[in-house]
Design a protein around this motif. Structure first.
Motif, mmCIF file in Angstrom:
data_model
loop_
_atom_site.group_PDB
_atom_site.id
_atom_site.type_symbol
_atom_site.label_atom_id
_atom_site.label_comp_id
_atom_site.label_asym_id
_atom_site.label_seq_id
_atom_site.Cartn_x
_atom_site.Cartn_y
_atom_site.Cartn_z
ATOM 1 N N TYR A 1 0.830 -1.209 0.000
ATOM 2 C CA TYR A 1 0.000 0.000 0.000
ATOM 3 C C TYR A 1 0.864 1.258 0.000
ATOM 4 O O TYR A 1 0.544 2.233 -0.664
ATOM 5 N N GLU A 2 1.967 1.217 0.728
ATOM 6 C CA GLU A 2 2.892 2.354 0.718
ATOM 7 C C GLU A 2 3.469 2.551 -0.682
ATOM 8 O O GLU A 2 3.535 3.678 -1.180
ATOM 9 N N SER A 3 3.851 1.467 -1.340
ATOM 10 C CA SER A 3 4.431 1.581 -2.681
ATOM 11 C C SER A 3 3.425 2.142 -3.685
ATOM 12 O O SER A 3 3.818 2.743 -4.684
ATOM 13 N N LYS A 4 2.148 1.959 -3.426
ATOM 14 C CA LYS A 4 1.085 2.471 -4.296
ATOM 15 C C LYS A 4 0.632 3.876 -3.902
ATOM 16 O O LYS A 4 -0.264 4.447 -4.517
ATOM 17 N N ARG B 1 -13.543 -3.735 -1.140
ATOM 18 C CA ARG B 1 -14.716 -4.620 -1.072
ATOM 19 C C ARG B 1 -15.809 -4.172 -2.028
ATOM 20 O O ARG B 1 -16.596 -4.976 -2.488
ATOM 21 N N PHE B 2 -15.875 -2.887 -2.310
ATOM 22 C CA PHE B 2 -16.877 -2.365 -3.233
ATOM 23 C C PHE B 2 -16.397 -2.389 -4.674
ATOM 24 O O PHE B 2 -17.057 -1.875 -5.563
ATOM 25 N N GLY B 3 -15.215 -2.960 -4.912
ATOM 26 C CA GLY B 3 -14.743 -3.151 -6.270
ATOM 27 C C GLY B 3 -13.961 -1.996 -6.855
ATOM 28 O O GLY B 3 -13.719 -1.961 -8.067
ATOM 29 N N LEU B 4 -13.545 -1.044 -6.030
ATOM 30 C CA LEU B 4 -12.760 0.062 -6.549
ATOM 31 C C LEU B 4 -11.306 -0.356 -6.707
ATOM 32 O O LEU B 4 -10.770 -1.110 -5.902
ATOM 33 N N SER B 5 -10.670 0.125 -7.752
ATOM 34 C CA SER B 5 -9.267 -0.207 -8.000
ATOM 35 C C SER B 5 -8.371 0.579 -7.049
ATOM 36 O O SER B 5 -8.768 1.621 -6.501
ATOM 37 N N LEU B 6 -7.145 0.094 -6.893
ATOM 38 C CA LEU B 6 -6.196 0.818 -6.044
ATOM 39 C C LEU B 6 -5.915 2.208 -6.602
ATOM 40 O O LEU B 6 -5.705 3.153 -5.847
ATOM 41 N N GLU B 7 -5.941 2.349 -7.919
ATOM 42 C CA GLU B 7 -5.729 3.668 -8.524
ATOM 43 C C GLU B 7 -6.880 4.617 -8.157
ATOM 44 O O GLU B 7 -6.649 5.785 -7.835
ATOM 45 N N GLU B 8 -8.099 4.125 -8.219
ATOM 46 C CA GLU B 8 -9.248 4.954 -7.826
ATOM 47 C C GLU B 8 -9.160 5.336 -6.352
ATOM 48 O O GLU B 8 -9.442 6.477 -5.973
ATOM 49 N N ILE B 9 -8.748 4.386 -5.540
ATOM 50 C CA ILE B 9 -8.624 4.637 -4.100
ATOM 51 C C ILE B 9 -7.517 5.657 -3.844
ATOM 52 O O ILE B 9 -7.693 6.598 -3.068
ATOM 53 N N LEU C 1 -7.762 9.229 -2.006
ATOM 54 C CA LEU C 1 -6.986 9.519 -0.798
ATOM 55 C C LEU C 1 -6.044 10.695 -0.996
ATOM 56 O O LEU C 1 -5.706 11.384 -0.032
ATOM 57 N N ASP C 2 -5.625 10.943 -2.228
ATOM 58 C CA ASP C 2 -4.763 12.092 -2.496
ATOM 59 C C ASP C 2 -5.458 13.414 -2.198
ATOM 60 O O ASP C 2 -4.799 14.446 -2.059
ATOM 61 N N THR C 3 -6.784 13.401 -2.105
ATOM 62 C CA THR C 3 -7.512 14.636 -1.772
ATOM 63 C C THR C 3 -7.535 14.900 -0.270
ATOM 64 O O THR C 3 -7.965 15.972 0.148
ATOM 65 N N LEU C 4 -7.107 13.917 0.524
ATOM 66 C CA LEU C 4 -7.089 14.077 1.979
ATOM 67 C C LEU C 4 -5.738 14.619 2.435
ATOM 68 O O LEU C 4 -4.713 14.353 1.800
ATOM 69 N N PRO C 5 -5.726 15.323 3.555
ATOM 70 C CA PRO C 5 -4.444 15.829 4.066
ATOM 71 C C PRO C 5 -3.575 14.683 4.569
ATOM 72 O O PRO C 5 -4.075 13.691 5.087
ATOM 73 N N ARG C 6 -2.270 14.835 4.389
ATOM 74 C CA ARG C 6 -1.334 13.822 4.892
ATOM 75 C C ARG C 6 -0.828 14.161 6.289
ATOM 76 O O ARG C 6 -0.401 13.282 7.021
ATOM 77 N N ASP C 7 -0.862 15.439 6.636
ATOM 78 C CA ASP C 7 -0.217 15.891 7.863
ATOM 79 C C ASP C 7 -1.146 15.949 9.072
ATOM 80 O O ASP C 7 -0.717 16.334 10.157
ATOM 81 N N ARG C 8 -2.391 15.565 8.895
ATOM 82 C CA ARG C 8 -3.337 15.585 10.008
ATOM 83 C C ARG C 8 -4.463 14.599 9.735
ATOM 84 O O ARG C 8 -4.674 14.205 8.584
ATOM 85 N N PRO C 9 -5.173 14.204 10.778
ATOM 86 C CA PRO C 9 -6.327 13.323 10.539
ATOM 87 C C PRO C 9 -7.380 14.058 9.711
ATOM 88 O O PRO C 9 -7.618 15.253 9.899
ATOM 89 N N PRO C 10 -8.013 13.372 8.777
ATOM 90 C CA PRO C 10 -9.074 14.010 7.985
ATOM 91 C C PRO C 10 -10.261 14.377 8.870
ATOM 92 O O PRO C 10 -10.582 13.665 9.823
#
Length: 151
Positions: A26-29, A60-68, A72-81
């Motif tokens: 997951y980190e590599s992706k 589980r809902f069938g979304l690809s790792l790219e879609e996920i 997730l790229d729209t969420l902040p990395r430096d704080r909890p969403p």
């Protein structure tokens, strides 16, 4: 980044219900983003557990790792969403998820008439491909997805 009690890779994996190799994958992706200690050990902020729960649910809902990852790229990395962050993210998927739900319902409703009887009629089956003439269009199903969209 929230530095309160960052978690080790083992603790993060255990609490998220994944294996350590899965967490590294997951980190590599680009799905999770640890920091490194002076000894080059991974440390994960606690809000990584929320991201991992989101990844597992989305898969589980069938979304690809790219879609996920894109979501997730729209969420902040430096704080909890925040709740607002999660709401914004979920709005972007609403229409795509509804399309998938509708396609699954159509699939459920159409396969019982064809696959259920096993006839594969050459006159009425939406997936029949006499003489393999759809092979030139590329790999994968050609008529079935379009048949689902038409119904």
């Amino acid at each position: 980044m929230d530095q309160r009690d960052p978690l080790t890779i083992g603790e993060t994996a255990r609490r998220a219900g994944v294996t350590v190799p899965t967490l590294r994958f997951y980190e590599s992706k680009g799905l999770v983003h640890p920091t490194r200690t002076a000894g080059n050990q991974r440390r994960y902020p606690r809000h990584t557990l929320r991201r991992l729960a989101f990844v597992r649910a989305a898969q589980r809902f069938g979304l690809s790792l790219e879609e996920i990852r894109s979501a997730l790229d729209t969420l902040p990395r430096d704080r909890p969403p925040t709740a607002r962050d999660w709401k914004r993210l979920s709005r972007t998927w609403h229409d795509a998820l509804q399309e998938r739900i509708d396609a699954l319902v159509r699939l459920r409703d159409t396969t019982t008439g064809c696959i259920g009887c096993g006839c594969l009629s050459t006159t009425s089956c939406p997936i029949y491909n006499a003489d393999d003439h759809h092979g030139d269009e590329g790999p994968g199903a050609r008529l079935w997805p379009s048949a689902l969209r038409r119904n």
